[in-house]
Design an enzyme around this catalytic site. Structure first.
Site, PDB file in Angstrom:
ATOM      1  CG  ASP A 272      -2.684   1.093   0.593  1.00  0.00           C
ATOM      2  OD1 ASP A 272      -1.936   1.539   0.107  1.00  0.00           O
ATOM      3  OD2 ASP A 272      -2.976   0.695   1.745  1.00  0.00           O
ATOM      4  CD  GLU A 458      -7.021   5.896   1.775  1.00  0.00           C
ATOM      5  OE1 GLU A 458      -6.452   5.212   2.668  1.00  0.00           O
ATOM      6  OE2 GLU A 458      -6.532   6.084   1.320  1.00  0.00           O
TER       7      GLU A 458
HETATM    8  C1  BGC Z   1      -4.854   2.975  -0.347  1.00  0.00           C
HETATM    9  C2  BGC Z   1      -5.376   2.080  -1.468  1.00  0.00           C
HETATM   10  C3  BGC Z   1      -4.732   2.671  -2.589  1.00  0.00           C
HETATM   11  C4  BGC Z   1      -3.466   3.163  -1.866  1.00  0.00           C
HETATM   12  C5  BGC Z   1      -3.063   3.935  -3.225  1.00  0.00           C
HETATM   13  C6  BGC Z   1      -3.828   3.529  -0.434  1.00  0.00           C
HETATM   14  O1  BGC Z   1      -3.474   4.495   1.010  1.00  0.00           O
HETATM   15  O2  BGC Z   1      -5.865   2.279   0.582  1.00  0.00           O
HETATM   16  O3  BGC Z   1      -6.587   1.698  -1.074  1.00  0.00           O
HETATM   17  O4  BGC Z   1      -5.211   1.513  -3.848  1.00  0.00           O
HETATM   18  O5  BGC Z   1      -3.635   4.147  -2.000  1.00  0.00           O
HETATM   19  O6  BGC Z   1      -3.951   5.314  -4.205  1.00  0.00           O
END
Ligand code: BGC
Length: 578
Positions: A272, A458
């Site tokens: 991630d 998030e």
């Molecule tokens: C998220 C992911 C995402 C990634 C890229 C992360 O902060 O948890 O779901 O795909 O960022 O943007």
């Protein structure tokens, strides 16, 4: 020739022969994923043998799809100009349509698709998302999120299909099939995320710790990953959460032993966002991470750190080879060696009517009718209607997070239809719009009051978390909007726009009809189609619905199998006109 996805000896031979020619630096380059701006230059792509590029929030690759493609073509040419000419993968967070490109079709977020329980529809949506993603230059999407949310306080509940493992598993399979297509080359490579336990942390904290036992993890959280692997998913993203105190990014037993070895996942495990800077590149690579996301600012240091770790024997050479073998394998499966460039002909498919019709169907099928006293719905075309609240006429608000921006937008989204516009299509009367409850219209038969949560993504959306911006109930202002029309004695239909079930027991009591609309996306008129009875309601709750805030005193939401709390509405609840 059998084009089905299976271990293909010819492909494995190609991978091995390419791998045998690669230097350590070329291998580390393949494992490095960068952004397309800031301090990454075109020369870096070539000089550092970069393997993939991500686009998420931040500067756009260009003004329109042609410019986006051109930007990625320039980058691809650099990669093809290296000694071995290994093409780049371009990845994007297309989680409800190609939502980073304004004008693309925006579908309901996964929670709404979980309410539809329609696997064929999910497959169609993923197919369209893949086409529109390709049209903007991508060959890899970071979707679907296959989390099982245990607590609605989690800010990512809407990214997941359901709290029920079986529903999630079935829709995951459909999503992977839709994104990738059923034969090689894949349309785009899909990503099952976030492995594992993202939605099952104690108190619903994004990136927190889950205290579920390994047995519970295997029973409740693993089946969607197994289904994704069976459907041939090209990548799996590691999660920011901890499992019993161990960071998933450093969890070798889960990533390598379980996912790669026991479940025979032969694709890419991607980290991630900038996980290397939190947990250390050596730790995550040794645990089994193959591609390290969003290396920027410190590209040189990162690559040197990995190189030294290999030279000093801290990261085994065999680990690097495993990672690169997986990356090359997927690059062959996506067909990149034959066809590294995006197709200009696809651009005209972005946001077309045919795609929007599928999105509108998804909106209709995702709506859950929770209450409908005395046939308040369907609305009569000749009734005098007032639409109330800013959510009633704002296509950004109705789309949720991950729309244009990471945190979504409160501006109208290009070419989308609001709920008000949808209602105006059907009503034969003048429809009044009361933006904030101050209009005081006369002789109104029914008020359609649209309330909900402003967009978030998030940890921003965690309730009671670090940011502490959201709550389990409606805002005071939204509660007042409903109270205001109830006091006037006007019939009230509430449409709730939210990324999760909220505690709205009182508002459900006050209203004559109540619809959970989740985060419908660009086609708001799909809501009007159901409100006017052009189509029946089909959606069934993908989560059980809470009764009171006290339901959330424990580690998990009120819904959980053994919580002993009785929900206001059980999983699967949903009325219809019949
Ligand atoms: C998220 C992911 C995402 C990634 C890229 C992360 O902060 O948890 O779901 O795909 O960022 O943007």
């Amino acid at each position: 020739m059998d084009k089905k996805i299976k271990t293909n000896t010819l492909l494995e031979q190609k991978v091995d022969s390419l791998l045998a020619q690669m230097t350590l630096d070329e291998k580390i380059g393949q494992m490095t994923q960068v952004r397309h701006f800031d301090d990454i230059t075109l020369e870096d792509i070539k000089a550092k043998y970069i393997g993939s590029v991500i686009h998420t929030q931040g500067p756009l690759p260009g003004n329109d799809a042609t410019e986006w493609q051109d930007k990625f073509i320039d980058m691809q040419e650099q990669a093809l100009d290296t000694r071995l000419g290994i093409p780049l993968l371009f990845g994007v967070d297309a989680v409800h349509g190609q939502n980073t490109y304004e004008g693309a079709t925006i579908f309901p977020h996964n929670i709404g698709l979980g309410a539809s329980r329609n696997a064929d529809l999910v497959e169609k949506i993923a197919t369209i998302t893949a086409i529109e993603s390709k049209a903007t230059g991508f060959n890899w999407v970071f979707s679907p999120c296959v989390a099982i949310p245990f607590n609605e306080k989690w800010g990512r509940v809407y990214e997941a299909f359901s709290e029920i493992t079986e529903i999630t598993t079935e829709l995951t399979k459909a999503s992977v099939r839709g994104h990738q297509g059923l034969t090689e080359p894949f349309t785009v490579m899909a990503t099952a995320k976030h492995f594992i336990g993202d939605g099952a942390t104690d108190f619903g904290v994004e990136g927190g710790n889950t205290t579920l036992s390994l047995e519970e993890v295997q029973q409740r959280l693993l089946p969607p990953y197994q289904a994704a692997i069976e459907a041939g998913v090209g990548s799996v993203m590691a999660s920011f959460n901890k499992l019993d105190g161990i960071s998933m990014h450093a969890h070798k037993a889960m990533i390598t032993d379980l996912l790669k070895e026991s479940l025979h996942f032969d694709g890419i495990v991607v980290s991630d966002w900038k996980a290397y800077s939190r947990f250390g590149e050596t730790e995550i690579i040794n645990a089994g991470i193959d591609v390290v996301m969003a290396v920027d600012g410190d590209l040189g240091m990162f690559q040197e750190g990995v190189r030294n770790a290999v030279l000093n024997g801290v990261i085994p050479q065999s680990r690097i080879d495993d990672a690169v073998r997986r990356i090359l394998r997927q690059k062959f499966r996506v067909g990149l060696f034959d066809n590294p460039f995006p197709d200009k002909k696809l651009i005209k498919k972005i946001g077309i009517k045919k795609h929007r019709e599928v999105a509108r169907q998804a909106v209709r099928e995702s709506l859950v009718l929770l209450k409908n006293d005395n046939d308040t719905l369907p609305l009569r075309k000749a009734s005098k209607i007032v639409v109330v609240g800013e959510f009633g006429d704002n296509t950004g608000l109705q789309s949720g997070g991950w729309t244009v921006n990471w945190q979504g937008t409160t501006e109208n989204y290009k070419d989308a239809t609001s709920i008000l516009e949808g209602i105006r299509k059907f009503s034969t009367q003048e429809v009044i719009y009361d933006h904030d409850g101050s209009a005081n219209p006369d002789n109104v038969d029914v008020a359609v009051i649209v309330v909900g949560e402003t967009p978030y993504a998030e940890f921003f959306g965690d309730i009671g978390g670090e940011m502490n911006k959201y709550q389990l109930t409606l805002s005071d202002a939204h509660q007042k909007l409903i109270g205001h029309y109830v006091e006037k004695g006007i019939k009230v239909v509430v449409v709730l726009i939210s990324g999760r079930p909220l505690v709205v027991t009182k508002q459900i009591e006050q209203s004559n009809a109540f619809v959970a609309a989740w985060l419908p996306g660009s086609e708001g008129d799909g809501i009007a189609e159901a409100l006017f009875g052009e189509y029946d309601f089909k959606g069934k709750l993908p989560h059980s619905w809470p009764k009171s805030e006290a339901d959330y005193n424990g580690k998990y939401g009120p819904n959980f199998w053994d919580s002993g709390i009785k929900p206001l509405y059980p999983i699967g609840y949903g009325l219809n006109y019949k």
